[in-house]
Write an enzyme that holds these catalytic residues in place. Structure first.
Site, PDB file in Angstrom:
ATOM      1  CG  ASP A  98      -2.277   0.331   1.070  1.00 17.49           C
ATOM      2  OD1 ASP A  98      -2.536   1.441   0.569  1.00 17.49           O
ATOM      3  OD2 ASP A  98      -3.144  -0.482   1.413  1.00 17.49           O
ATOM      4  CG  ASP A 198      -4.725   5.459   1.290  1.00 20.94           C
ATOM      5  OD1 ASP A 198      -5.680   4.708   1.521  1.00 20.94           O
ATOM      6  OD2 ASP A 198      -4.561   6.559   1.862  1.00 20.94           O
ATOM      7  CD  GLU A 255      -9.179   4.561  -1.040  1.00 18.78           C
ATOM      8  OE1 GLU A 255     -10.033   4.165  -0.258  1.00 18.78           O
ATOM      9  OE2 GLU A 255      -8.213   5.253  -0.683  1.00 18.78           O
ATOM     10  CG  HIS A 328      -8.789  -1.717   4.730  1.00 16.16           C
ATOM     11  ND1 HIS A 328      -8.634  -1.813   3.359  1.00 16.16           N
ATOM     12  CD2 HIS A 328      -8.418  -0.468   5.054  1.00 16.16           C
ATOM     13  CE1 HIS A 328      -8.180  -0.661   2.905  1.00 16.16           C
ATOM     14  NE2 HIS A 328      -8.041   0.174   3.912  1.00 16.16           N
ATOM     15  CG  ASP A 329     -11.416   1.642   4.037  1.00 18.30           C
ATOM     16  OD1 ASP A 329     -10.879   1.618   5.160  1.00 18.30           O
ATOM     17  OD2 ASP A 329     -10.856   2.114   3.021  1.00 18.30           O
TER      18      ASP A 329
HETATM   19  C1  NOJ Z   1      -8.372   4.900   2.437  1.00 17.53           C
HETATM   20  C2  NOJ Z   1      -7.989   3.716   3.266  1.00 17.53           C
HETATM   21  O1  NOJ Z   1      -8.487   2.552   2.667  1.00 17.53           O
HETATM   22  C3  NOJ Z   1      -8.553   3.964   4.635  1.00 17.53           C
HETATM   23  O2  NOJ Z   1      -8.471   2.830   5.462  1.00 17.53           O
HETATM   24  C4  NOJ Z   1      -7.845   5.148   5.223  1.00 17.53           C
HETATM   25  O3  NOJ Z   1      -8.446   5.497   6.447  1.00 17.53           O
HETATM   26  C5  NOJ Z   1      -7.908   6.376   4.302  1.00 17.53           C
HETATM   27  N1  NOJ Z   1      -7.692   6.047   2.915  1.00 17.53           N
HETATM   28  C6  NOJ Z   1      -6.872   7.392   4.687  1.00 17.53           C
HETATM   29  O4  NOJ Z   1      -5.595   6.939   4.374  1.00 17.53           O
END
Ligand code: NOJ
Ligand code: CA
Length: 560
Positions: A98, A198, A255, A328-329
């Site tokens: 990441d 990210d 992302e 994970h989100d």
């Molecule tokens: C996206 C990530 O997937 C998330 O877990 C994170 O809190 C935010 N970006 C900030 O880095």
């Protein structure tokens, strides 16, 4: 047909804190990942994406990097990382890491220098502004709540799109950019196969820093229109690629919220910035446009499938996509996509998991499996907001309370959407703590680990784990690999609201995937030559009527 290794790969995402604890301190670690390589090989994955393991104060569980060149001691050492890379190579598994390039931790030495000395050359690595009396430079709301501006002691302030412990890096500064590129090349030279980038569409800000009409009780406004995918971002992204991963056939998955479909070409076209991007249009279907978890929006399977196909067809026009149900989100997919009482019927859990798996895995793109998804892990009940770890869960709890609902209701909102649902420790067995650790787990283990765990499912031919293996095998089979990876996608059976179906076609081969995301039964007229996968024992086909009876949550893959 442009063959590329990462189009053919199956990716497995690991959240290292919760995967496997090798030294019983309650926290998953890198040695734990190395230990589980045989498991990943057995499942059939080719690539593992590991969420951040860098040195970090863990305010956002590693997405707040204090040193991009160091492994956080809780995860192990650089030697452990080298050992993992070497072992993974032997298993023919590639490693993606990441990259958190939009912000660092406030404990990064650059920021420490910048905040303690306004004349430091690191000051311009971040976004500092003078305060005009009490007035903040803009009224933008950070993603985790409150203003994006945090006061610094010298009566200035710095910007953070996420938490105040995650100051944004100033991409306008070429020196900062060069430092980042050097770091990325360091990891490429170490042998990683690519990156998940990210929050990459946040790196460019509207340089006019305008104040906007407020959109909430807090007097602030969402920052999407000024911080996401801003004009000029392409210059940065081109340079980033040229100076780092562009020099090899690396895999990059971004992302990238805020990229409209009309602009996909720049991101994932032949000459695009990345190999693929995550599209949130269907995974965030249950969120209101301002990102609040409360109130929940209402949606139907029909909305879901329209969103999926809109995404698939837009991506097919220009390039390649990443397929996923969970990360994970996100909450666990069975809890998110099935909302009625069936969701808690244990007799049905295999069908719920396998119908979703079939639905997404054979779409056009590279499939990602999030740890625990392959055994049908579920949302975890927490008894109070204090039991949660995730910063956004705490913020969303407050937002729900501010919107006037009771703490009990607000806790339900968090239960439904919390990022901690996906972060509870991996359930390896029915032993204490699900076999994740003999220590005290850093986050609660879901109490259902006695029923839902890897050990049970590996030993059960009819388990969800075994079904995922079948899906992966099918995707790699000599007969169907090309059509599944490179074939065109076309939606099918559009008239059935609860059915997500599509065909994949390449030359003279055609397969049809039919998934019933409801408890209703359907009779569907169809002809086929062979049934190559289904989640029921048999397939209910009436030869004379040429009709298939699709039972609740049934999934079938047919060859025409
Ligand atoms: C996206 C990530 O997937 C998330 O877990 C994170 O809190 C935010 N970006 C900030 O880095
Ligand atoms: Ca550990």
């Amino acid at each position: 047909m442009n063959r590329i290794w990462w189009k053919e790969a199956v990716v497995y995402q690991i959240y290292p804190k919760s995967f496997y604890d090798s030294n019983n301190d309650g926290i998953g670690d890198i040695k734990g990942i190395t230990k589980k390589l045989p498991y990943l090989k057995d499942l059939g994955v080719d690539v593992v994406w590991i969420c951040p393991f860098y040195k970090s104060p863990m305010k956002d569980n590693g997405y707040d990097v204090a040193d991009y060149y160091a492994i956080d001691p809780m995860f192990g050492t650089m030697d452990d990382m080298d050992e993992l890379l070497e072992n993974a190579r032997e298993y023919n598994i590639k490693i993606l890491i990441d990259l958190v390039l939009n912000h660092s931790s406030s404990e990064h030495k650059w920021f420490q220098e910048a905040i303690s000395d306004s004349s430091s050359s690191y000051r311009d690595y971040y976004i500092f502004k003078n305060l005009d009396g009490e007035k903040l430079p803009t009224n933008w709301r950070s993603i985790f709540g409150g203003s994006v501006w945090e006061r610094s002691e010298d009566n200035n302030c710095y910007m953070h799109v996420f938490d105040k412990s995650q100051p944004d890096l100033n991409w306008e500064n070429p020196k900062l950019r060069e430092e980042l590129y050097e770091m990325i090349n360091y990891w490429l030279d170490k042998g990683v196969a690519g990156f998940r980038l990210d929050a990459i569409t946040f790196i460019k800000k509207d340089q006019n820093y305008p104040c906007l009409p407020t959109d909430g009780e807090d007097g602030l406004v969402g920052l999407g229109s000024v911080c996401l995918n801003q004009k000029g971002i392409g210059v940065f992204l081109k340079e980033l690629k040229e100076k780092t991963y562009g020099r090899m056939e690396a895999m990059t998955v971004a992302e990238a919220p805020g990229v409209p479909y009309e602009q996909l070409d720049e991101y994932i076209g032949d000459d695009g910035h990345f190999s693929m991007i995550f599209d949130f249009s269907y995974s965030d279907l249950d969120l209101s446009p301002d990102g609040n978890w409360y109130p929940q929006t209402d949606w139907s399977v029909k909305d879901l499938k329209e969103a999926i196909f809109h995404s698939q067809l837009s991506i097919q026009d220009v390039g390649w996509g990443a397929l996923y149900l969970e990360n994970h989100d996100q909450p666990r997919s069975i809890d998110k996509y099935f909302r009625d009482e069936d969701c808690n019927n244990k007799e049905l859990s295999f069908y719920l998991g396998s119908v979703l798996a079939t639905m997404y895995f054979l779409l056009r793109g590279t499939p990602f499996i999030y740890q625990g998804e392959e055994i049908g892990m579920r949302n975890c009940p927490f008894s109070s907001i204090d039991e949660y770890n995730d910063v956004s869960s705490k913020d969303q709890f407050e937002r729900a309370i501010c919107a006037g609902i009771t703490p009990e209701e607000a806790l339900k909102v968090v239960y439904r959407r919390s990022r901690d649902n996906g972060r509870t420790p991996m359930q390896w067995s029915d032993c204490e703590n699900g076999g994740f650790t003999h220590g005290k787990p850093w986050l609660k283990v879901n109490p259902n680990y006695r029923e839902i765990n890897v050990k049970n499912q590996i030993n059960d031919e009819n388990s969800l784990y075994q079904y995922y293996k079948k899906l992966i095998k099918l995707r790699k089979s000599i007969s169907y690999k090309d059509v599944i990876v490179y074939g065109a996608i076309e939606p099918a059976l559009k008239e059935y609201d609860n059915i997500v179906a599509y065909s994949r076609k390449l030359n003279d081969i055609e397969i049809t995937v039919i998934t019933n995301l409801s408890s209703k039964q359907y009779n569907i007229p169809i002809e086929y030559k062979e049934n190559v996968l289904s989640n029921y024992m048999d397939i209910d086909y009436n030869q004379s009527k040429k009709e298939i009876t699709l039972r609740p949550y049934e999934a079938v893959v047919l060859v025409k």
